[in-house]
Design an enzyme around this catalytic site. Structure first.
Site, PDB file in Angstrom:
ATOM      1  N   ASP A 169      18.708  28.726 -23.185  1.00 32.33           N
ATOM      2  CA  ASP A 169      18.797  29.090 -24.607  1.00 32.33           C
ATOM      3  C   ASP A 169      20.062  28.535 -25.246  1.00 32.33           C
ATOM      4  OD1 ASP A 169      17.876  30.583 -26.989  1.00 32.33           O
ATOM      5  OD2 ASP A 169      19.809  31.557 -26.716  1.00 32.33           O
ATOM      6  N   ARG A 229      18.563  23.386 -31.835  1.00 33.44           N
ATOM      7  CA  ARG A 229      17.772  23.902 -32.960  1.00 33.44           C
ATOM      8  C   ARG A 229      18.625  24.012 -34.210  1.00 33.44           C
ATOM      9  NH1 ARG A 229      15.973  29.349 -31.012  1.00 33.44           N
ATOM     10  NH2 ARG A 229      14.958  29.508 -33.022  1.00 33.44           N
ATOM     11  N   HIS A 234      17.727  45.579 -29.785  1.00 37.87           N
ATOM     12  CA  HIS A 234      18.142  44.285 -30.331  1.00 37.87           C
ATOM     13  C   HIS A 234      17.771  44.236 -31.804  1.00 37.87           C
ATOM     14  CE1 HIS A 234      19.122  40.039 -30.470  1.00 37.87           C
ATOM     15  NE2 HIS A 234      18.077  39.918 -31.265  1.00 37.87           N
ATOM     16  N   LYS A 265      17.314  36.118 -23.598  1.00 39.13           N
ATOM     17  CA  LYS A 265      18.658  36.662 -23.345  1.00 39.13           C
ATOM     18  C   LYS A 265      18.561  38.155 -22.992  1.00 39.13           C
ATOM     19  CE  LYS A 265      20.398  35.115 -27.354  1.00 39.13           C
ATOM     20  NZ  LYS A 265      19.817  33.936 -27.999  1.00 39.13           N
ATOM     21  N   SER A 310      13.962  32.912 -27.560  1.00 40.73           N
ATOM     22  CA  SER A 310      15.422  32.886 -27.572  1.00 40.73           C
ATOM     23  C   SER A 310      15.995  34.311 -27.462  1.00 40.73           C
ATOM     24  CB  SER A 310      15.886  32.203 -28.861  1.00 40.73           C
ATOM     25  OG  SER A 310      17.248  32.367 -29.054  1.00 40.73           O
TER      26      SER A 310
HETATM   27  N1  URA Z   1      18.682  35.156 -32.687  1.00 39.23           N
HETATM   28  C1  URA Z   1      18.579  34.523 -31.488  1.00 39.23           C
HETATM   29  O1  URA Z   1      19.172  34.925 -30.506  1.00 39.23           O
HETATM   30  N2  URA Z   1      17.803  33.423 -31.420  1.00 39.23           N
HETATM   31  C2  URA Z   1      17.107  32.946 -32.485  1.00 39.23           C
HETATM   32  O2  URA Z   1      16.407  31.975 -32.313  1.00 39.23           O
HETATM   33  C3  URA Z   1      17.225  33.615 -33.713  1.00 39.23           C
HETATM   34  C4  URA Z   1      18.010  34.735 -33.787  1.00 39.23           C
END
Ligand code: URA
Length: 435
Positions: free
Chosen positions: A163, A170, A84, A189, A185
């Site tokens: 999320d 947010r 990621h 995922k 977050s």
């Molecule tokens: N990428 C994400 O998936 N979430 C965040 O809060 C910031 C970057």
């Protein structure tokens, strides 16, 4: 049990919430018993007072559990590893990594993202290929993983529902930039993929969400701690985003640059090395017992002998890429037709690149979104003829702009700072030091 107001008050005072209090609060939110305005207040308190590792872990667990996860299955004992990136400009290694690492006998079930703010997203970039489909359920993903070893996927409604709702809040309440919230977050995922290993590419610099190395390091440590608490083998690389990664930035043009690397062609050095470092990390996590194995030559061979590129074609064709597109990939991925050059106003060395500004400029060209509902133009792209630290002569081209509509050179923003001395750009890939 605390009421929602008591949970908010508690965080406002900087107290550490217990797991059961947080679980109750977030479950209430998903059931509609906690209102958006209450959650917004809590998010702001979390931003200002910070979250402790135990709270970050709980929020991550609540996020993972709020949707469906990839069922645990044995694919002939193959390890399941993903990577990621926290996001940047020109950030395209994922497109190379999936087929390349899959060729090493690793399963890579990537849930990729769309562009966020000034940063591009893999899902948007790959949509430059006509017909390519990326929205699958975990049941559908099974077939692709078995046959191709990798799948390019986007987050569906069934994944990490908490999320999805928190992120939308947010985004409009100024509560994005919190290490704890970002950690939960991202991992909320990624961990739905049911992984053995996860390589994290945490970016720092003018084109990253974390501008300073120190902030990136704090995020890296939080991500590392949380992911390992889930029993996932984790490595974190901190990589430089003080200039766009590679020679190209945009959508189609970035896929083309990735394709060139997959074909074993020479590509820009930083892009090549960051991608290979990430690939090596993924292999180390996939085969932890093989401590002495040097993965780099094996990976290089897969690029040079056409195997990685062959796998890429197999993956995208089974995900629906049109036959005509596959036969004319170079044409499909070529940049927009109008070329405007950005030339150096003086001689010297490139000392700074406003990488955030580069991302913003791409949005103006139509390559990114201003609002969620904007449609992306996949064709515009930027080509960097000079990189950070590079020498330029007055009048030399620093950047080529390929736009869908004709553009005047005066419309290109000032993105480069030229100085008399060369900048020491230092190392651009660093491993997180765990003390
Ligand atoms: N990428 C994400 O998936 N979430 C965040 O809060 C910031 C970057």
């Amino acid at each position: 049990m605390k009421t929602p107001v008591e949970v908010i008050e508690s965080k406002k005072r900087g107290e550490v919430l217990e797991e059961r209090e947080m679980r109750n609060f977030f479950a209430g939110y998903m059931k509609g018993e906690v209102a958006d305005y209450q959650m917004s207040a809590w998010l702001m308190a979390a931003c200002l007072k910070g979250l402790e590792p135990s709270e970050i872990l709980t929020l991550t667990k609540c996020t993972v559990e709020s949707g469906r996860c990839r069922p645990h299955e044995n694919y002939d004992g193959k390890p399941v590893v993903d990577k990621h990136s926290t996001g940047g400009v020109g950030d395209k290694p994922t497109i190379v990594l999936l087929p390349l690492v899959a060729c090493m006998g690793v399963l890579v079930p990537t849930l990729a993202g769309r562009g966020l703010g000034h940063t591009g997203g893999t899902v948007d970039k790959l949509e430059s290929i006509p017909g390519l489909f990326q929205q699958f359920t975990w049941e559908e993903a099974r077939k692709f993983l078995r046959e191709n070893g990798a799948i390019f996927m986007t987050q569906t409604e069934e994944v990490a529902k908490l999320d999805k709702r928190l992120y939308a809040l947010r985004d409009v309440t100024g509560t994005v930039d919190s290490v704890g919230l970002i950690t939960a977050s991202i991992l909320g995922k990624k961990l739905t993929e049911t992984l053995d290993g996860l390589t994290l590419d945490v970016k720092y610099g003018s084109g990253a969400f974390m501008r300073t190395f120190e902030d990136a390091e704090r995020l890296a440590l939080s991500l590392f701690r949380t992911a390992t608490s889930f029993g996932v083998r984790t490595e974190v690389l901190l990589t430089d985003m003080n200039e766009p990664l590679g020679e190209w930035a945009g959508n189609a043009v970035e896929v083309m640059e990735a394709v060139r690397m997959l074909r074993g062609e020479k590509v820009e050095e930083r892009f090549y090395n960051v991608t290979m470092s990430l690939a090596e990390s993924m292999c180390r996590l996939a085969f932890p017992e093989e401590k002495k194995r040097d993965f780099r030559p094996e990976l290089e061979k897969l690029l040079l002998n056409g195997e990685a590129y062959g796998r890429f074609l197999k993956i995208i064709s089974s995900q629906g890429a049109e036959k005509l597109a596959l036969e004319n990939l170079d044409e499909i991925l070529s940049p927009a037709p109008n070329l405007t050059e950005y030339k150096a106003s003086e001689s010297g060395f490139i000392r700074e690149v406003d990488t955030f500004g580069v991302g913003q400029f791409l949005i103006r060209l139509g390559a990114g979104r201003r609002v969620l509902t904007d449609r992306i133009d996949h064709k515009p792209g930027l080509r960097f003829r000079k990189k950070l630290g590079g020498k330029v002569e007055k009048g030399e081209t620093i950047m080529e702009v390929y736009s869908s509509q004709p553009l005047d050179a005066s419309e290109i923003p000032e993105l480069f700072l030229i100085g008399e001395e060369p900048e020491d750009t230092g190392s651009y890939v660093r491993h997180l030091k765990i003390s």
